[in-house]
Design an enzyme around this catalytic site. Structure first.
Site, PDB file in Angstrom:
ATOM      1  N   ASP A  10       0.868  -1.187   0.000  1.00  0.00           N
ATOM      2  CA  ASP A  10       0.000   0.000   0.000  1.00  0.00           C
ATOM      3  C   ASP A  10       0.900   1.231   0.000  1.00  0.00           C
ATOM      4  O   ASP A  10       2.072   1.151   0.389  1.00  0.00           O
ATOM      5  CB  ASP A  10      -0.908   0.017   1.246  1.00  0.00           C
ATOM      6  CG  ASP A  10      -1.851   1.229   1.246  1.00  0.00           C
ATOM      7  OD1 ASP A  10      -2.276   1.662   0.154  1.00  0.00           O
ATOM      8  OD2 ASP A  10      -2.157   1.766   2.326  1.00  0.00           O
ATOM      9  N   SER A  11       0.336   2.360  -0.410  1.00  0.00           N
ATOM     10  CA  SER A  11       1.097   3.613  -0.353  1.00  0.00           C
ATOM     11  C   SER A  11       1.412   3.972   1.104  1.00  0.00           C
ATOM     12  O   SER A  11       2.255   4.835   1.340  1.00  0.00           O
ATOM     13  CB  SER A  11       0.286   4.737  -1.002  1.00  0.00           C
ATOM     14  OG  SER A  11      -0.935   4.897  -0.303  1.00  0.00           O
ATOM     15  N   CYS A  73      -4.464  -1.379  -1.958  1.00  0.00           N
ATOM     16  CA  CYS A  73      -4.588   0.056  -2.222  1.00  0.00           C
ATOM     17  C   CYS A  73      -5.469   0.219  -3.456  1.00  0.00           C
ATOM     18  O   CYS A  73      -5.117  -0.277  -4.535  1.00  0.00           O
ATOM     19  CB  CYS A  73      -3.189   0.626  -2.472  1.00  0.00           C
ATOM     20  SG  CYS A  73      -3.173   2.365  -2.901  1.00  0.00           S
ATOM     21  N   GLU A 151      -2.328   8.585   8.072  1.00  0.00           N
ATOM     22  CA  GLU A 151      -0.872   8.332   8.143  1.00  0.00           C
ATOM     23  C   GLU A 151      -0.271   8.968   9.388  1.00  0.00           C
ATOM     24  O   GLU A 151       0.620   8.410  10.007  1.00  0.00           O
ATOM     25  CB  GLU A 151      -0.178   8.900   6.888  1.00  0.00           C
ATOM     26  CG  GLU A 151      -0.381   8.074   5.640  1.00  0.00           C
ATOM     27  CD  GLU A 151       0.317   6.717   5.671  1.00  0.00           C
ATOM     28  OE1 GLU A 151       1.515   6.665   5.972  1.00  0.00           O
ATOM     29  OE2 GLU A 151      -0.353   5.700   5.392  1.00  0.00           O
ATOM     30  N   CYS A 183     -11.091   3.305  -0.308  1.00  0.00           N
ATOM     31  CA  CYS A 183      -9.660   3.536  -0.051  1.00  0.00           C
ATOM     32  C   CYS A 183      -9.345   2.773   1.218  1.00  0.00           C
ATOM     33  O   CYS A 183     -10.109   2.850   2.202  1.00  0.00           O
ATOM     34  CB  CYS A 183      -9.399   5.027   0.135  1.00  0.00           C
ATOM     35  SG  CYS A 183      -7.766   5.410   0.810  1.00  0.00           S
ATOM     36  N   HIS A 185      -7.311   3.240   3.497  1.00  0.00           N
ATOM     37  CA  HIS A 185      -7.076   4.046   4.698  1.00  0.00           C
ATOM     38  C   HIS A 185      -8.388   4.388   5.421  1.00  0.00           C
ATOM     39  O   HIS A 185      -8.372   4.699   6.611  1.00  0.00           O
ATOM     40  CB  HIS A 185      -6.381   5.367   4.348  1.00  0.00           C
ATOM     41  CG  HIS A 185      -4.905   5.261   4.100  1.00  0.00           C
ATOM     42  ND1 HIS A 185      -4.382   4.688   2.977  1.00  0.00           N
ATOM     43  CD2 HIS A 185      -3.849   5.661   4.858  1.00  0.00           C
ATOM     44  CE1 HIS A 185      -3.052   4.745   3.036  1.00  0.00           C
ATOM     45  NE2 HIS A 185      -2.707   5.333   4.169  1.00  0.00           N
TER      46      HIS A 185
HETATM   47  N1  DGL Z   1      -4.737   3.236   0.697  1.00  0.00           N
HETATM   48  C1  DGL Z   1      -4.730   3.937  -0.560  1.00  0.00           C
HETATM   49  C2  DGL Z   1      -6.005   3.588  -1.336  1.00  0.00           C
HETATM   50  O1  DGL Z   1      -6.628   2.580  -1.049  1.00  0.00           O
HETATM   51  C3  DGL Z   1      -4.385   5.373  -0.336  1.00  0.00           C
HETATM   52  C4  DGL Z   1      -4.203   6.200  -1.536  1.00  0.00           C
HETATM   53  C5  DGL Z   1      -3.234   7.329  -1.439  1.00  0.00           C
HETATM   54  O2  DGL Z   1      -2.058   7.096  -1.188  1.00  0.00           O
HETATM   55  O3  DGL Z   1      -3.700   8.454  -1.691  1.00  0.00           O
HETATM   56  O4  DGL Z   1      -6.394   4.228  -2.271  1.00  0.00           O
END
Ligand code: DGL
Length: 263
Positions: A10-11, A73, A151, A183, A185
């Site tokens: 994931d990011s 993600c 985050e 998302c 997050h």
């Molecule tokens: N967890 C990522 C998602 O599901 C976050 C995206 C991001 O880094 O903006 O889209």
């Protein structure tokens, strides 16, 4: 190959919401989780930039001999999964926008979707929309700023509440009774979302369905582990180690390693 780990990418820390479900469905599998928190958020980056960054992370996980990679993600799934599937040999699992279960559950025929801009712009969202949203009004809302708050560990802050009110109240006033978290997050924000939306609104988080699908794919490729002893959990972050540590220990109550890396 059976004993090789699963990779999760994931990011940032959002994919931990998927990891939590994966552990329920695949308790014996070892996992390498890579959070590119140093470059997070990906949601508003150009598609090329998000793809370039994600590729580096995937190559890192491939060097660790992952037998399957879960792109935990929605944004990276939207911008990169087609490229990964054609470039690499192992199976890739992505995050599917959960419009289908939402369409089946809504009574008002009004659904809200909260996701990043890149997710809304992707082929997958458009295709899923065409397939499942017939006869349903879909209100889409980019969640600008929410990923950054998660985050930072500020998912329960006044700032998170302000942003979520701004994003959710207009769709609730229009009669939305089902909200898709697009998302990974956003499940971290469920408490605040629930306070704003109330108990009558159904919140849909696709993580459980993705974990169940991952199990099916591993079985289909004959890749399920044959061991039944304690699996290993290794975390890597390109961001601040201390920051991810808190999120990880909230999710994993067993020994694990956390390393800060450069890609
Ligand atoms: N967890 C990522 C998602 O599901 C976050 C995206 C991001 O880094 O903006 O889209």
């Amino acid at each position: 190959m059976h004993e090789n780990p699963i990779g999760i990418f994931d990011s940032g820390v959002g994919g931990l919401s998927v990891l939590k479900e994966l552990r329920k469905h695949l308790p014996d599998e070892s996992i390498h989780y890579l959070a590119d928190s140093g470059n997070c958020p990906y949601g508003s980056k150009t598609k090329d930039e998000a793809l370039r960054l994600a590729k580096k992370s995937i190559e890192f996980l491939l060097k660790l001999d992952c037998k399957l990679i879960v792109i935990a993600c929605n944004t990276v799934t939207a911008v990169a999964i087609d490229d990964f599937r054609s470039a690499y040999q192992i199976p890739f699992i992505g995050m599917e926008p959960a419009l289908k279960p939402a369409a089946l559950q809504t009574r008002t025929k009004k659904i809200g979707v909260l996701a990043t801009e890149n997710t809304f712009n992707g082929r997958l969202f458009k295709e899923t929309f065409m397939k499942y949203a017939e006869g349903i009004e879909v209100f889409i809302q980019p969640g600008h700023g929410l990923v950054e708050l998660v985050e930072q560990g500020n998912q329960d802050s006044a700032a998170a509440r302000d942003l979520l009110e701004q994003y959710l109240v207009p769709m609730l006033e229009k009669g939305v009774d089902t909200l898709v978290l697009g998302c990974t997050h956003y499940p971290f924000l469920t408490n605040v979302i629930r306070e704003i939306a109330g108990d009558a609104v159904t919140i849909i988080d696709p993580s459980g369905a993705v974990a169940a699908h991952t199990r099916r794919v591993l079985a289909q490729f004959d890749l399920l582990t044959r061991k039944t002893h304690e699996p290993c959990f290794n975390f890597y972050t390109t961001g601040d180690r201390a920051r991810v540590q808190k999120h990880i220990s909230d999710m994993i109550n067993c020994p694990c390693t956390i390393q800060q890396i450069k890609l």
